[in-house]
Design an enzyme around this catalytic site. Structure first.
Site, mmCIF file in Angstrom:
data_model
loop_
_atom_site.group_PDB
_atom_site.id
_atom_site.type_symbol
_atom_site.label_atom_id
_atom_site.label_comp_id
_atom_site.label_asym_id
_atom_site.label_seq_id
_atom_site.Cartn_x
_atom_site.Cartn_y
_atom_site.Cartn_z
ATOM 1 N N TYR A 1 0.835 -1.220 0.000
ATOM 2 C CA TYR A 1 0.000 0.000 0.000
ATOM 3 C C TYR A 1 0.860 1.256 0.000
ATOM 4 O O TYR A 1 0.595 2.212 -0.741
ATOM 5 C CB TYR A 1 -0.899 -0.059 1.228
ATOM 6 C CG TYR A 1 -1.925 1.041 1.373
ATOM 7 C CD1 TYR A 1 -3.122 1.015 0.662
ATOM 8 C CD2 TYR A 1 -1.718 2.089 2.276
ATOM 9 C CE1 TYR A 1 -4.080 2.017 0.837
ATOM 10 C CE2 TYR A 1 -2.664 3.087 2.450
ATOM 11 C CZ TYR A 1 -3.851 3.041 1.727
ATOM 12 O OH TYR A 1 -4.797 4.025 1.911
ATOM 13 N N LYS B 1 0.817 4.073 -2.854
ATOM 14 C CA LYS B 1 0.429 5.458 -2.557
ATOM 15 C C LYS B 1 1.572 6.429 -2.849
ATOM 16 O O LYS B 1 1.325 7.585 -3.222
ATOM 17 C CB LYS B 1 -0.037 5.575 -1.107
ATOM 18 C CG LYS B 1 -1.369 4.858 -0.826
ATOM 19 C CD LYS B 1 -2.458 5.257 -1.794
ATOM 20 C CE LYS B 1 -3.861 4.951 -1.300
ATOM 21 N NZ LYS B 1 -4.885 5.232 -2.336
HETATM 22 P P1 NAP Z 1 -13.380 2.118 1.637
HETATM 23 O O1 NAP Z 1 -14.387 2.569 2.653
HETATM 24 O O2 NAP Z 1 -12.809 0.762 1.745
HETATM 25 O O3 NAP Z 1 -14.022 2.347 0.184
HETATM 26 C C1 NAP Z 1 -13.297 1.980 -0.981
HETATM 27 C C2 NAP Z 1 -14.297 1.714 -2.090
HETATM 28 O O4 NAP Z 1 -13.530 1.325 -3.263
HETATM 29 C C3 NAP Z 1 -15.238 0.545 -1.766
HETATM 30 O O5 NAP Z 1 -16.562 0.863 -2.124
HETATM 31 C C4 NAP Z 1 -14.670 -0.572 -2.643
HETATM 32 O O6 NAP Z 1 -15.608 -1.531 -3.057
HETATM 33 C C5 NAP Z 1 -14.173 0.212 -3.843
HETATM 34 N N1 NAP Z 1 -13.268 -0.584 -4.650
HETATM 35 C C6 NAP Z 1 -12.319 -1.459 -4.222
HETATM 36 N N2 NAP Z 1 -11.702 -2.031 -5.262
HETATM 37 C C7 NAP Z 1 -12.262 -1.515 -6.378
HETATM 38 C C8 NAP Z 1 -12.061 -1.724 -7.756
HETATM 39 N N3 NAP Z 1 -11.138 -2.595 -8.212
HETATM 40 N N4 NAP Z 1 -12.823 -1.040 -8.656
HETATM 41 C C9 NAP Z 1 -13.762 -0.176 -8.218
HETATM 42 N N5 NAP Z 1 -14.009 0.081 -6.928
HETATM 43 C C10 NAP Z 1 -13.271 -0.594 -6.010
HETATM 44 O O7 NAP Z 1 -12.108 3.114 1.615
HETATM 45 P P2 NAP Z 1 -11.924 4.631 2.121
HETATM 46 O O8 NAP Z 1 -11.406 4.593 3.490
HETATM 47 O O9 NAP Z 1 -13.106 5.454 1.773
HETATM 48 O O10 NAP Z 1 -10.672 5.065 1.187
HETATM 49 C C11 NAP Z 1 -10.844 5.672 -0.086
HETATM 50 C C12 NAP Z 1 -9.469 5.989 -0.667
HETATM 51 O O11 NAP Z 1 -8.739 6.808 0.264
HETATM 52 C C13 NAP Z 1 -8.610 4.749 -0.907
HETATM 53 O O12 NAP Z 1 -7.826 4.944 -2.054
HETATM 54 C C14 NAP Z 1 -7.737 4.707 0.330
HETATM 55 O O13 NAP Z 1 -6.555 3.998 0.092
HETATM 56 C C15 NAP Z 1 -7.506 6.178 0.577
HETATM 57 N N6 NAP Z 1 -7.138 6.489 1.954
HETATM 58 C C16 NAP Z 1 -7.964 6.182 3.019
HETATM 59 C C17 NAP Z 1 -7.567 6.503 4.316
HETATM 60 C C18 NAP Z 1 -8.410 6.192 5.519
HETATM 61 O O14 NAP Z 1 -7.934 6.445 6.654
HETATM 62 N N7 NAP Z 1 -9.634 5.700 5.389
HETATM 63 C C19 NAP Z 1 -6.302 7.112 4.547
HETATM 64 C C20 NAP Z 1 -5.510 7.396 3.456
HETATM 65 C C21 NAP Z 1 -5.930 7.090 2.164
HETATM 66 P P3 NAP Z 1 -15.840 -2.878 -2.156
HETATM 67 O O15 NAP Z 1 -16.630 -2.416 -0.986
HETATM 68 O O16 NAP Z 1 -16.631 -3.789 -3.034
HETATM 69 O O17 NAP Z 1 -14.472 -3.391 -1.825
#
Ligand code: NAP
Length: 255
Positions: free
Chosen positions: A156, A160
């Protein structure tokens, strides 16, 4: 609906069924964009679409795995036909496959690279043609504070950090077409992703968030709306001179 020339502006948000992606889709719809809610299945995106419609906005749920070139092209073609040419793209779809290096499988590595890095590449490539034709575009990629290194996240953190180089290169290549590219790098945001991390290490989510908050200068964890607000700024016309930047949205200083 905000108008650009005679047609509504169209934004695409991947992984918009929940979490940061859903909050971003709602925010961009409130900003006046018609929003394509892309997630693995069309069904998964329907709730976000309904929330946007209930708030008076316009959205379309589109099912696509962003790591699959054929599905990406079909999704972007459908968005262009049914909503209009996309001029804003938020590459937000993401997955975790955390493990210490010695336990990390090749599949854990490939899945994370494919969704985050290849997914952003494929989506950006498919959408940039519409942006070049429009002479306007905004690409926002979701990086992470983990780009600076994080135990258990060799895959990851590499993806990133890779997205930061990808973003800077898009900014250099596409700037002359009126297209900016920036990365937003969140710190700890309360979503299902961080809830899953808490579960994996055997902690209650509330206790996990409280422990994280003690390490964050503003003394709280982030919300999906914190990230959506920053993406809204970068997607707007007023941010046309901001390009190739990585903006940490983490409640404190990171660089
Ligand atoms: P999340 O709640 O896990 O939501 C991610 C979404 O992406 C889910 O709906 C997932 O679908 C979908 N997804 C996964 N694989 C996919 C694919 N191949 N094609 C299309 N859609 C797909 O994540 P989040 O926390 O909102 O994070 C969103 C972004 O911010 C990510 O890139 C994450 O790495 C980044 N981020 C998050 C945090 C944090 O603290 N939360 C911190 C830094 C960066 P499924 O439910 O079916 O898997």
């Amino acid at each position: 609906m905000t108008e650009q020339s005679s047609s509504p502006r169209v934004a695409v948000v991947t992984g918009a069924a929940r979490g940061i992606g859903a909050a971003t889709a709602l925010r961009l719809a409130a900003d006046g964009y018609a929003v394509a809610v892309v997630d693995l299945t069309e069904e998964a995106g329907k709730e976000t679409v309904e929330r946007i419609a209930a708030a008076g906005g316009r959205a379309l749920a589109v099912g696509a795995d962003v790591s699959d070139a054929g599905q990406v092209q079909a999704a972007v073609d459908r968005i262009a036909a049914e909503l209009g040419a996309p001029v804003v793209l938020v590459n937000n779809a993401g997955v975790l496959r955390d493990n210490l290096l010695f336990k990390m499988s090749e599949s854990d590595w490939d899945t994370v690279m494919n969704v985050h890095l290849k997914g952003a590449f494929l989506m950006s490539k498919a959408c940039q043609k519409h942006m070049v034709d429009a002479g306007f575009g905004r690409i926002v990629n979701l990086s992470s504070s983990s780009a600076q290194g994080n135990r258990g996240q060799a895959n990851y953190s590499a993806a990133k950090a890779g997205l930061q180089g990808f973003t800077k290169t898009l900014a250099i290549e596409l700037g002359k077409f009126g297209i900016t590219a920036n990365a937003v790098a969140p710190g700890f945001i309360a979503t299902e992703m961080t809830a899953a991390t808490a579960a994996r290490i055997g902690m209650e989510f509330e206790a996990f968030k409280a422990a994280a908050a003690t390490q964050i200068p503003v003394n709280r964890v982030g919300t999906p709306e914190d990230i959506a607000n920053t993406i809204s700024f970068l997607a707007g016309e007023g941010a046309g001179f901001v390009s190739g930047q990585v903006i940490y949205v983490a409640g404190g200083p990171l660089d």
